[in-house]
Design a protein around this motif. Structure first.
Motif, mmCIF file in Angstrom:
data_model
loop_
_atom_site.group_PDB
_atom_site.id
_atom_site.type_symbol
_atom_site.label_atom_id
_atom_site.label_comp_id
_atom_site.label_asym_id
_atom_site.label_seq_id
_atom_site.Cartn_x
_atom_site.Cartn_y
_atom_site.Cartn_z
ATOM 1 N N LEU A 308 0.562 -1.507 -0.263
ATOM 2 C CA LEU A 308 0.083 0.165 0.135
ATOM 3 C C LEU A 308 1.230 1.774 -0.145
ATOM 4 N N LEU A 309 1.835 1.393 0.513
ATOM 5 C CA LEU A 309 2.780 2.291 1.436
ATOM 6 C C LEU A 309 3.495 2.625 -0.177
ATOM 7 N N VAL A 310 3.696 1.520 -1.055
ATOM 8 C CA VAL A 310 4.952 1.700 -2.644
ATOM 9 C C VAL A 310 4.003 2.361 -3.307
ATOM 10 N N ALA A 311 3.096 1.762 -3.622
ATOM 11 C CA ALA A 311 2.016 1.694 -4.375
ATOM 12 C C ALA A 311 1.417 3.021 -4.588
ATOM 13 N N ALA A 312 1.078 3.409 -3.168
ATOM 14 C CA ALA A 312 0.151 4.694 -2.692
ATOM 15 C C ALA A 312 1.359 5.873 -2.962
ATOM 16 N N THR A 313 2.558 6.362 -3.255
ATOM 17 C CA THR A 313 3.735 7.353 -3.180
ATOM 18 C C THR A 313 4.622 7.094 -4.110
ATOM 19 N N ALA A 314 4.658 5.465 -5.205
ATOM 20 C CA ALA A 314 5.143 5.561 -5.851
ATOM 21 C C ALA A 314 4.889 6.335 -7.682
ATOM 22 N N GLY A 315 3.776 6.767 -7.326
ATOM 23 C CA GLY A 315 3.351 7.295 -8.651
ATOM 24 C C GLY A 315 1.501 6.454 -9.112
ATOM 25 N N PHE A 316 1.574 5.611 -8.587
ATOM 26 C CA PHE A 316 0.181 4.396 -8.722
ATOM 27 C C PHE A 316 -1.149 5.830 -8.659
ATOM 28 N N ARG A 317 -2.794 5.090 -9.640
ATOM 29 C CA ARG A 317 -3.402 6.105 -8.951
ATOM 30 C C ARG A 317 -4.777 5.366 -8.598
ATOM 31 N N GLY A 318 -5.208 5.356 -7.406
ATOM 32 C CA GLY A 318 -6.415 4.080 -6.876
ATOM 33 C C GLY A 318 -6.291 4.824 -5.316
ATOM 34 N N GLY A 319 -7.354 4.220 -4.353
ATOM 35 C CA GLY A 319 -7.361 5.300 -2.819
ATOM 36 C C GLY A 319 -6.927 3.941 -2.043
ATOM 37 N N ARG A 320 -6.571 4.426 -0.219
ATOM 38 C CA ARG A 320 -6.260 3.490 0.069
ATOM 39 C C ARG A 320 -7.339 2.955 1.544
ATOM 40 N N ILE A 321 -8.177 3.093 0.472
ATOM 41 C CA ILE A 321 -9.285 2.723 1.474
ATOM 42 C C ILE A 321 -9.573 1.135 1.798
ATOM 43 N N PHE A 322 -9.909 0.636 0.790
ATOM 44 C CA PHE A 322 -9.611 -0.504 -0.015
ATOM 45 C C PHE A 322 -8.894 -1.212 1.094
ATOM 46 N N PRO A 323 -7.355 -1.220 0.664
ATOM 47 C CA PRO A 323 -6.469 -1.505 1.066
ATOM 48 C C PRO A 323 -6.606 -1.414 2.491
ATOM 49 N N ALA A 324 -7.084 -0.681 3.110
ATOM 50 C CA ALA A 324 -7.167 -0.756 4.723
ATOM 51 C C ALA A 324 -7.675 -1.558 5.222
ATOM 52 N N ILE A 325 -9.376 -1.727 4.797
ATOM 53 C CA ILE A 325 -9.672 -2.462 5.019
ATOM 54 C C ILE A 325 -9.092 -3.970 4.911
ATOM 55 N N PHE A 326 -8.414 -4.414 4.315
ATOM 56 C CA PHE A 326 -8.206 -5.355 3.997
ATOM 57 C C PHE A 326 -7.420 -5.786 5.235
ATOM 58 N N ILE A 327 -6.081 -4.702 5.554
ATOM 59 C CA ILE A 327 -5.605 -5.099 6.655
ATOM 60 C C ILE A 327 -5.712 -4.958 7.864
ATOM 61 N N GLY A 328 -7.049 -4.314 8.117
ATOM 62 C CA GLY A 328 -8.075 -4.315 9.372
ATOM 63 C C GLY A 328 -8.444 -5.950 9.189
ATOM 64 N N ALA A 329 -8.707 -6.188 9.032
ATOM 65 C CA ALA A 329 -9.344 -7.306 9.084
ATOM 66 C C ALA A 329 -8.283 -8.568 9.224
ATOM 67 N N ALA A 330 -7.184 -9.055 8.936
ATOM 68 C CA ALA A 330 -6.168 -9.270 9.132
ATOM 69 C C ALA A 330 -6.021 -9.128 10.507
ATOM 70 N N VAL A 331 -5.812 -7.693 10.514
ATOM 71 C CA VAL A 331 -5.868 -7.890 12.112
ATOM 72 C C VAL A 331 -6.283 -8.372 13.218
ATOM 73 N N GLY A 332 -7.598 -8.308 12.404
ATOM 74 C CA GLY A 332 -8.799 -9.102 13.292
ATOM 75 C C GLY A 332 -8.586 -10.744 13.143
ATOM 76 N N LEU A 333 -8.583 -10.939 12.604
ATOM 77 C CA LEU A 333 -7.981 -12.788 11.675
ATOM 78 C C LEU A 333 -6.818 -13.002 13.359
#
Length: 411
Positions: A308-333
């Motif tokens: 997420l950090l690399v994709a968001a800072t290296a010039g790719f276009r997209g949002g950060r909410i969906f990856p954050a949802i995945f990370i949060g779910a994985a923390v819950g698991l």
């Protein structure tokens, strides 16, 4: 006046949902070509580390070419924009659309929300300026953003919650419901349009309901939510520095290609579950959580956060909410694997709540997404308590956003 403006609001809702459907549908077809048809034609394994590395490296190169040569340079840098931004010129839309398709289909760890909202706003502002020139541009932007958010999450409630914060911050006076009426109408129509065309974004996970909460659930949930928030905050603390490091290469062709190579290595390390925006991957991870050890889940979280950090800072276009949802779910698991007595729904909801709140700083959105993913509205009362310590934790902390003069103009 509201009745008169309902017609353009309905039109905006339909076109917002249709725009999302067309973009995601095209990206899905391209994804099948990249990850199924091409490797099947040459008897290649699309899940192998070298194939993942090759695809993401080439996607980085392709994104760099578009951002270098296309008019508008592929749209605004996603690291510098929030969900709602001023309308782009129409000349920038094809480049942003092409980059978004490459990102969504190529397995980059970014969501569709930011670029699709920007594309819809650019098109619909230009359209309504011709058809209804008397309508205020900011109202068109609000209706379009609401219609797109409603379509993204399958319900107008998400849009209403997001825009409540936006309008409260604007503080222009007048009744809040009057301000929300037209955007909410657009959001409802956009949601219905997307549901009829493609169904909801998040796949069913068959999570058991929480039932009657135990007094200890608040403490447990708060620990899980704060842990998920801390994971995102660790990433946020490195966000600006990483963005600046990539920009030292100056040419988008160089830093997106380098980003693609790094993403390829991360994807090869974490496996297919760490690719793409994370919506379907999260559902798969929850269904097959028993197949992963605690150490494997921790590796998935680390790889997804880094991607997420690399994709968001290296010039790719997209949002950060969906990856954050995945990370949060994985923390819950992870929490449930360490403490099996924690109800699965509670662990997942609190993990998602903490991660989304830390990324977006929008409590309404964090609460809504947590409830939608677990599919248990009875957990909302507990989440309203759990969110309090998380909000104190994230208030004033670094955010995954690079501040520029331009993004000060966002709604």
């Amino acid at each position: 006046m509201l009745v008169k403006l309902s017609v353009p609001a309905i039109l905006v809702g339909v076109l917002s949902g249709l725009g999302l459907f067309l973009v995601e549908g095209t990206a899905h077809l391209l994804q099948l070509v990249i990850w199924r048809d091409f490797p099947g034609l040459f008897n290649l394994d699309p899940d192998s580390g070298w194939y993942v590395f090759a695809v993401l490296s080439l996607v980085g190169l392709a994104v760099g070419v578009v951002c270098t040569l296309a008019p508008g340079r592929g749209g605004p840098d996603s690291a510098t924009v929030e969900l709602l931004t001023p309308p782009l010129p129409l000349t920038a839309v094809p480049g942003l659309l092409l980059v978004s398709l490459l990102v969504l289909a190529g397995g980059v760890s970014l969501g569709p929300e930011s670029p699709i909202i920007a594309i819809n706003i650019a098109i619909l502002v230009a359209l309504l300026r011709r058809v209804w020139p008397s309508i205020d541009v900011k109202l068109v932007m609000l209706m379009t953003a609401a219609g797109t958010i409603g379509a993204l999450f399958g319900t107008p409630v998400a849009a209403a919650l997001v825009l409540t914060g936006v309008l409260a911050a604007a503080d222009t006076g007048g009744a809040l419901w009057d301000k929300l009426f037209l955007p909410l109408l657009a959001a409802g129509v956009g949601s219905l349009t997307m549901r009829m065309l493609a169904g909801p974004q998040f796949g069913p996970t068959d999570i058991p309901p929480l039932g009657v909460p135990h007094p200890s659930d608040f403490l447990t949930g708060a620990v899980v939510a704060c842990t998920a928030a801390l994971v995102i905050l660790v990433g946020a603390s490195a966000f600006r520095s990483l963005h600046a490091a990539f920009r030292r290469l100056r040419n988008p062709l160089l830093y997106t290609t380098l980003g693609g190579v790094i993403l390829g290595g991360l994807g090869a390390l974490g496996g297919p579950i760490t690719l793409f925006s994370g919506g379907q991957q999260m559902a798969d991870l929850i269904r097959h959580a028993e197949d992963h050890t605690t150490a494997q889940l921790l590796l998935i979280i680390a790889v997804k956060l880094a991607a997420l950090l690399v994709a968001a800072t290296a010039g790719f276009r997209g949002g950060r909410i969906f990856p954050a949802i995945f990370i949060g779910a994985a923390v819950g698991l992870v929490a449930q694997s360490l403490m099996p007595d924690i109800p699965l729904g509670l662990a997942l909801a609190c993990g998602i709540l903490g991660a989304v709140l830390a990324e977006s700083r929008d409590g309404w959105l964090a609460l809504f997404i947590a409830v939608v993913v677990v599919g248990d509205v009875s957990i909302l009362a507990l989440l309203c308590l759990v969110i309090l310590p998380v909000w104190l934790l994230v208030t004033g902390a670094p955010k995954m956003l690079v501040r520029t003069a331009d993004n000060q103009e966002s709604l």
